[in-house]
Design a protein around this motif. Structure first.
Motif, PDB file in Angstrom:
ATOM      1  N   SER A  68     -46.377 -44.078  25.479  1.00 22.32           N
ATOM      2  CA  SER A  68     -44.971 -43.759  25.208  1.00 22.32           C
ATOM      3  C   SER A  68     -44.073 -44.870  25.755  1.00 22.32           C
ATOM      4  N   HIS A 153     -54.486 -41.445  40.730  1.00 24.26           N
ATOM      5  CA  HIS A 153     -53.564 -40.581  41.479  1.00 24.26           C
ATOM      6  C   HIS A 153     -54.265 -39.885  42.643  1.00 24.26           C
ATOM      7  N   ILE A 176     -46.678 -32.494  32.703  1.00 19.77           N
ATOM      8  CA  ILE A 176     -48.022 -32.853  32.246  1.00 19.77           C
ATOM      9  C   ILE A 176     -47.910 -33.648  30.946  1.00 19.77           C
ATOM     10  N   GLY A 179     -51.704 -35.669  32.066  1.00 23.91           N
ATOM     11  CA  GLY A 179     -52.226 -34.798  33.129  1.00 23.91           C
ATOM     12  C   GLY A 179     -52.769 -35.602  34.300  1.00 23.91           C
ATOM     13  N   PRO A 297     -40.890 -39.933  37.453  1.00 20.38           N
ATOM     14  CA  PRO A 297     -41.817 -40.945  36.921  1.00 20.38           C
ATOM     15  C   PRO A 297     -41.179 -42.255  36.500  1.00 20.38           C
TER      16      PRO A 297
HETATM   17  C1  LIG Z   1     -41.797 -40.957  31.607  1.00 21.91           C
HETATM   18  C2  LIG Z   1     -43.074 -40.230  31.874  1.00 21.91           C
HETATM   19  N1  LIG Z   1     -43.041 -39.152  32.624  1.00 21.91           N
HETATM   20  C3  LIG Z   1     -44.159 -38.423  32.872  1.00 21.91           C
HETATM   21  C4  LIG Z   1     -45.361 -38.775  32.345  1.00 21.91           C
HETATM   22  C5  LIG Z   1     -46.552 -37.882  32.588  1.00 21.91           C
HETATM   23  O1  LIG Z   1     -47.480 -38.351  33.475  1.00 21.91           O
HETATM   24  P1  LIG Z   1     -49.001 -38.054  33.256  1.00 21.91           P
HETATM   25  O2  LIG Z   1     -49.434 -38.791  32.022  1.00 21.91           O
HETATM   26  O3  LIG Z   1     -49.675 -38.571  34.468  1.00 21.91           O
HETATM   27  O4  LIG Z   1     -49.189 -36.576  33.057  1.00 21.91           O
HETATM   28  C6  LIG Z   1     -45.435 -39.910  31.551  1.00 21.91           C
HETATM   29  C7  LIG Z   1     -46.680 -40.277  30.902  1.00 21.91           C
HETATM   30  O5  LIG Z   1     -46.704 -40.955  29.889  1.00 21.91           O
HETATM   31  C8  LIG Z   1     -44.254 -40.673  31.310  1.00 21.91           C
HETATM   32  O6  LIG Z   1     -44.274 -41.779  30.538  1.00 21.91           O
END
Ligand SMILES: Cc1ncc(COP(=O)(O)O)c(C=O)c1O
Length: 321
Positions: A68, A153, A176, A179, A297
């Motif tokens: 993404s 992680h 998630i 995940g 994030p």
């Molecule tokens: C902006 C953002 N937040 C949260 C996440 C979620 O993290 P995870 O993939 O470790 O579940 C992502 C993952 O692509 C992200 O790009």
């Protein structure tokens, strides 16, 4: 210090304003302070170094991934530092800012139509995998099925939270996406103290919640929070480390991201909005002795053309239900 050694050891800050009216303490780990601007720097480095050690990734190969945007940024840094080429498949709904950053870093970007059914060969989920299967020069990282994502992680984010809270943590709340974050951190924290509750936040439109709660696979539908949720079950979503899951709307996520800016001075992305909204739902039932840790994030700078842009809200009818 090598740039890659600047990844991780991010600050954990306590929020004081957006939490008014709740008793529990809420702390957020500021993952946008990583060099590539997101939590995904951690897994990018870890997955690439694991693949090198296991002999799966050879010098001169091109790394390919669907992302993404944030994993793409993380991989771009790792690839630049280590001398690999990088090809990235993104959805055409990815924000302009993320696309621009990848172009600046010289990444070969392939944008696919986000509305294509996930089972199609050329959909976001299948494109990189299929291309890599046909071309031995490509190494597919596959963050959605690569358990080294979760392990990154387990090895870094989890231990940092444990040390920063000195073990005084009752809930971990996080969105998630793959995940990787919630399951890797969840596994680490539960090994330290099985009473810590791990709560996932899933967007309306994603399949995870119904599968987690009822083992039912719903028909996914479109939403605009970047990075969270999925249309498929994936290996990195290890539900055994999750105690409960809550659903979040686009509107709540984006409004709470804006609230973070107005009230805390933290300019964060939409998934940070989802995470703080989720943490506040959990906090409603808790007293002042409890501590919730959540994750921010990525930064809001990547979403000035979307979340922080009135016209974009209007285009989407203000995300009215
Ligand atoms: C902006 C953002 N937040 C949260 C996440 C979620 O993290 P995870 O993939 O470790 O579940 C992502 C993952 O692509 C992200 O790009």
């Amino acid at each position: 210090m090598n740039l890659l050694d600047a990844i991780g050891n991010t600050p954990l800050v306590q929020l004081h304003n957006i939490t008014k009216g709740t008793q529990a303490k809420i702390c957020a780990k500021l993952e946008f302070t990583n060099p590539g601007g997101s939590i995904k720097d951690r897994i990018s480095r870890y997955m690439v170094e694991k693949a090198e050690k296991e002999g799966k990734l050879q010098p001169g190969q091109t790394i390919i991934e669907n992302s993404s945007g944030n994993t793409a940024m993380g991989l771009a840094i790792v690839a630049r530092q280590k001398g690999y080429k990088l090809k990235i498949v993104i959805r055409d709904t990815t924000s302009k800012e993320k696309l621009k950053m990848l172009q600046v870093l010289g990444v070969d970007v392939i944008a696919v139509d986000a509305s294509l059914p996930p089972e199609r060969e050329d959909s976001y989920n299948n494109y990189a995998k299929n291309l890599a299967a046909k071309n031995p020069d490509l190494f597919y990282i596959d963050q959605h099925n690569n358990l080294n994502n979760n392990e990154a992680h387990y090895m870094t984010t989890g231990p940092e939270i444990w040390e920063q809270t000195k073990g005084k943590i009752d809930y971990f709340v996080a969105g998630i996406g793959t995940g990787g974050t919630i399951c890797g951190v969840g596994r680490f924290l539960k090994e330290k103290n099985p009473n810590i509750k791990i709560i996932a936040v899933d967007p309306f439109g994603s399949i995870f919640y119904d599968y987690f709660k009822h083992k039912k696979l719903i028909e996914p539908y479109r939403y605009f929070i970047e990075g969270l949720g999925d249309e498929f079950l994936i290996k990195t979503a290890q539900f055994e480390y999750i105690d409960d899951m809550i659903k979040v709307t686009d509107k709540n996520s984006f409004e709470y991201a804006m609230k973070l800016a107005y009230e805390e001075g933290i300019i964060a992305g939409g998934s940070s909005g989802a995470n703080i909204w989720g943490a506040l739902q959990i906090a409603k039932d808790l007293d002042e002795n409890k501590r919730i840790v959540t994750i921010f994030p990525d930064s809001g700078y990547k979403y000035f053309s979307t979340i922080y842009n009135e016209d974009w809200w209007k285009q989407h009818n203000n995300f009215a239900d």
